[in-house]
Scaffold this motif. Structure first.
Motif, PDB file in Angstrom:
ATOM      1  N   TYR A   1      24.204  41.586  57.444  1.00 38.71           N
ATOM      2  CA  TYR A   1      24.163  41.665  55.981  1.00 38.71           C
ATOM      3  C   TYR A   1      23.389  42.922  55.585  1.00 38.71           C
ATOM      4  O   TYR A   1      22.286  43.158  56.061  1.00 38.71           O
ATOM      5  CB  TYR A   1      23.493  40.406  55.430  1.00 38.71           C
ATOM      6  N   LYS A   2      23.952  43.742  54.720  1.00 42.16           N
ATOM      7  CA  LYS A   2      23.342  45.024  54.355  1.00 42.16           C
ATOM      8  C   LYS A   2      22.865  45.059  52.908  1.00 42.16           C
ATOM      9  O   LYS A   2      22.397  46.077  52.422  1.00 42.16           O
ATOM     10  CB  LYS A   2      24.335  46.164  54.595  1.00 42.16           C
ATOM     11  N   GLY A   3      22.981  43.934  52.198  1.00 43.51           N
ATOM     12  CA  GLY A   3      22.571  43.875  50.796  1.00 43.51           C
ATOM     13  C   GLY A   3      21.091  43.543  50.637  1.00 43.51           C
ATOM     14  O   GLY A   3      20.354  43.384  51.604  1.00 43.51           O
ATOM     15  N   GLY A   4      20.661  43.437  49.380  1.00 43.84           N
ATOM     16  CA  GLY A   4      19.270  43.101  49.075  1.00 43.84           C
ATOM     17  C   GLY A   4      18.972  41.634  49.323  1.00 43.84           C
ATOM     18  O   GLY A   4      19.874  40.796  49.383  1.00 43.84           O
ATOM     19  N   MET A   5      17.676  41.336  49.474  1.00 44.40           N
ATOM     20  CA  MET A   5      17.242  39.961  49.727  1.00 44.40           C
ATOM     21  C   MET A   5      16.049  39.621  48.834  1.00 44.40           C
ATOM     22  O   MET A   5      15.192  40.465  48.587  1.00 44.40           O
ATOM     23  CB  MET A   5      16.798  39.788  51.175  1.00 44.40           C
ATOM     24  N   MET A   6      16.023  38.380  48.384  1.00 41.84           N
ATOM     25  CA  MET A   6      14.931  37.866  47.560  1.00 41.84           C
ATOM     26  C   MET A   6      14.222  36.744  48.315  1.00 41.84           C
ATOM     27  O   MET A   6      14.812  36.097  49.174  1.00 41.84           O
ATOM     28  CB  MET A   6      15.469  37.305  46.244  1.00 41.84           C
ATOM     29  N   GLY A   7      12.960  36.521  47.970  1.00 42.70           N
ATOM     30  CA  GLY A   7      12.191  35.440  48.562  1.00 42.70           C
ATOM     31  C   GLY A   7      11.458  34.651  47.495  1.00 42.70           C
ATOM     32  O   GLY A   7      11.176  35.161  46.401  1.00 42.70           O
ATOM     33  N   LEU A   8      11.151  33.400  47.807  1.00 45.17           N
ATOM     34  CA  LEU A   8      10.440  32.527  46.878  1.00 45.17           C
ATOM     35  C   LEU A   8       9.745  31.429  47.674  1.00 45.17           C
ATOM     36  O   LEU A   8      10.360  30.803  48.535  1.00 45.17           O
ATOM     37  CB  LEU A   8      11.437  31.902  45.887  1.00 45.17           C
ATOM     38  N   TRP A   9       8.478  31.192  47.394  1.00 43.66           N
ATOM     39  CA  TRP A   9       7.752  30.126  48.068  1.00 43.66           C
ATOM     40  C   TRP A   9       8.027  28.808  47.378  1.00 43.66           C
ATOM     41  O   TRP A   9       8.078  28.732  46.151  1.00 43.66           O
ATOM     42  CB  TRP A   9       6.256  30.418  48.088  1.00 43.66           C
ATOM     43  N   ASP A  10       8.219  27.764  48.168  1.00 43.71           N
ATOM     44  CA  ASP A  10       8.465  26.417  47.671  1.00 43.71           C
ATOM     45  C   ASP A  10       7.124  25.825  47.244  1.00 43.71           C
ATOM     46  O   ASP A  10       6.272  25.515  48.081  1.00 43.71           O
ATOM     47  CB  ASP A  10       9.115  25.574  48.774  1.00 43.71           C
ATOM     48  N   GLU A  11       6.933  25.691  45.953  1.00 45.69           N
ATOM     49  CA  GLU A  11       5.660  25.200  45.413  1.00 45.69           C
ATOM     50  C   GLU A  11       5.350  23.780  45.876  1.00 45.69           C
ATOM     51  O   GLU A  11       4.188  23.431  46.062  1.00 45.69           O
ATOM     52  CB  GLU A  11       5.683  25.250  43.876  1.00 45.69           C
TER      53      GLU A  11
ATOM     54  N   LEU B   1       3.585  39.749  49.057  1.00 43.87           N
ATOM     55  CA  LEU B   1       2.637  38.760  48.565  1.00 43.87           C
ATOM     56  C   LEU B   1       3.277  37.860  47.518  1.00 43.87           C
ATOM     57  O   LEU B   1       4.143  38.295  46.749  1.00 43.87           O
ATOM     58  CB  LEU B   1       1.423  39.460  47.971  1.00 43.87           C
ATOM     59  N   LYS B   2       2.819  36.624  47.476  1.00 41.48           N
ATOM     60  CA  LYS B   2       3.304  35.663  46.492  1.00 41.48           C
ATOM     61  C   LYS B   2       2.921  36.148  45.103  1.00 41.48           C
ATOM     62  O   LYS B   2       1.819  36.625  44.879  1.00 41.48           O
ATOM     63  CB  LYS B   2       2.688  34.290  46.778  1.00 41.48           C
ATOM     64  N   GLN B   3       3.852  36.045  44.166  1.00 39.30           N
ATOM     65  CA  GLN B   3       3.645  36.471  42.774  1.00 39.30           C
ATOM     66  C   GLN B   3       3.728  35.255  41.857  1.00 39.30           C
ATOM     67  O   GLN B   3       4.653  35.128  41.065  1.00 39.30           O
ATOM     68  CB  GLN B   3       4.704  37.503  42.380  1.00 39.30           C
ATOM     69  N   GLY B   4       2.786  34.342  41.999  1.00 32.40           N
ATOM     70  CA  GLY B   4       2.831  33.106  41.213  1.00 32.40           C
ATOM     71  C   GLY B   4       4.060  32.302  41.588  1.00 32.40           C
ATOM     72  O   GLY B   4       4.318  32.063  42.760  1.00 32.40           O
ATOM     73  N   THR B   5       4.869  31.917  40.596  1.00 31.73           N
ATOM     74  CA  THR B   5       6.097  31.166  40.872  1.00 31.73           C
ATOM     75  C   THR B   5       7.334  32.058  40.756  1.00 31.73           C
ATOM     76  O   THR B   5       8.453  31.565  40.770  1.00 31.73           O
ATOM     77  CB  THR B   5       6.230  29.978  39.901  1.00 31.73           C
ATOM     78  N   SER B   6       7.116  33.370  40.667  1.00 31.81           N
ATOM     79  CA  SER B   6       8.238  34.310  40.520  1.00 31.81           C
ATOM     80  C   SER B   6       8.824  34.706  41.870  1.00 31.81           C
ATOM     81  O   SER B   6       8.102  34.813  42.858  1.00 31.81           O
ATOM     82  CB  SER B   6       7.766  35.582  39.812  1.00 31.81           C
ATOM     83  N   PRO B   7      10.119  34.987  41.902  1.00 33.36           N
ATOM     84  CA  PRO B   7      10.741  35.496  43.124  1.00 33.36           C
ATOM     85  C   PRO B   7      10.206  36.884  43.463  1.00 33.36           C
ATOM     86  O   PRO B   7       9.730  37.600  42.588  1.00 33.36           O
ATOM     87  CB  PRO B   7      12.230  35.578  42.766  1.00 33.36           C
ATOM     88  N   VAL B   8      10.298  37.246  44.745  1.00 33.72           N
ATOM     89  CA  VAL B   8       9.861  38.564  45.204  1.00 33.72           C
ATOM     90  C   VAL B   8      11.019  39.258  45.909  1.00 33.72           C
ATOM     91  O   VAL B   8      11.844  38.622  46.556  1.00 33.72           O
ATOM     92  CB  VAL B   8       8.636  38.469  46.149  1.00 33.72           C
ATOM     93  N   LYS B   9      11.081  40.576  45.747  1.00 33.61           N
ATOM     94  CA  LYS B   9      12.102  41.387  46.440  1.00 33.61           C
ATOM     95  C   LYS B   9      11.621  41.589  47.862  1.00 33.61           C
ATOM     96  O   LYS B   9      10.502  42.030  48.097  1.00 33.61           O
ATOM     97  CB  LYS B   9      12.262  42.719  45.726  1.00 33.61           C
ATOM     98  N   LEU B  10      12.471  41.271  48.846  1.00 34.10           N
ATOM     99  CA  LEU B  10      12.110  41.452  50.250  1.00 34.10           C
ATOM    100  C   LEU B  10      12.602  42.802  50.758  1.00 34.10           C
ATOM    101  O   LEU B  10      11.834  43.563  51.342  1.00 34.10           O
ATOM    102  CB  LEU B  10      12.692  40.322  51.102  1.00 34.10           C
ATOM    103  N   VAL B  11      13.878  43.091  50.571  1.00 35.13           N
ATOM    104  CA  VAL B  11      14.449  44.389  50.930  1.00 35.13           C
ATOM    105  C   VAL B  11      15.540  44.729  49.921  1.00 35.13           C
ATOM    106  O   VAL B  11      16.186  43.846  49.368  1.00 35.13           O
ATOM    107  CB  VAL B  11      15.034  44.431  52.365  1.00 35.13           C
TER     108      VAL B  11
END
Length: 139
Positions: free
Chosen positions: A110-120, A46-56
């Motif tokens: 790719y086996k590392g972590g991923m971040m997500g962010l919605w374009d405001e 879920l979107k957390q305001g304007t903060s990035p979110v951890k995907l995996v």
């Protein structure tokens, strides 16, 4: 939107079925992962305001990742577990688009972590979400 998601899930189901058939064959040696079983993790992010979110998180036993943007705005994805912003991202999904990350498309996964962010600026609502599926070797 739904057609591409359903098509993606059907393709993955076919791959999993083929792997299971190979695993069940008595004399087959296919280079099974560390534990020999396939696991999945499906989670809405879920979107957390304007903060990035951890995907995996990073996962050395990862076989694939599917990310579906189920929102009204564009969703940026970074192949980085620590940072993402409007200028630092790897992929950008439009509303309804799905990203498939597997060896078939990228030759190496790719086996590392991923971040997500919605374009405001693209109209992402506070109720925006992404559906993240990770496929991996499990114990």
């Amino acid at each position: 939107m739904w057609n591409s998601l359903i098509q993606s899930l059907c393709e993955l189901t076919g791959k999993i079925d083929a792997l299971l058939e190979q695993l069940q064959a008595p004399s087959t040696s296919i280079g099974i992962g560390p534990a020999g079983r396939i696991g999945t993790s499906i989670s809405p992010v879920l979107k957390q305001g304007t903060s990035p979110v951890k995907l995996v998180n990073g996962n050395p036993t990862r076989l694939g990742v599917i990310i579906h943007n189920s929102s009204d705005g564009e969703f940026m994805i970074a192949l980085d577990e620590a940072r993402i912003n409007g200028r630092y991202y790897t992929f950008k999904l439009k509303p309804g688009e799905t990203l498939h990350m597997d060896e078939r498309q990228f030759k190496e996964l790719y086996k590392g972590g991923m971040m997500g962010l919605w374009d405001e600026d693209s109209g992402a609502l506070e109720t925006s979400k992404a559906l993240v599926t990770e496929i991996f070797w499990s114990q």
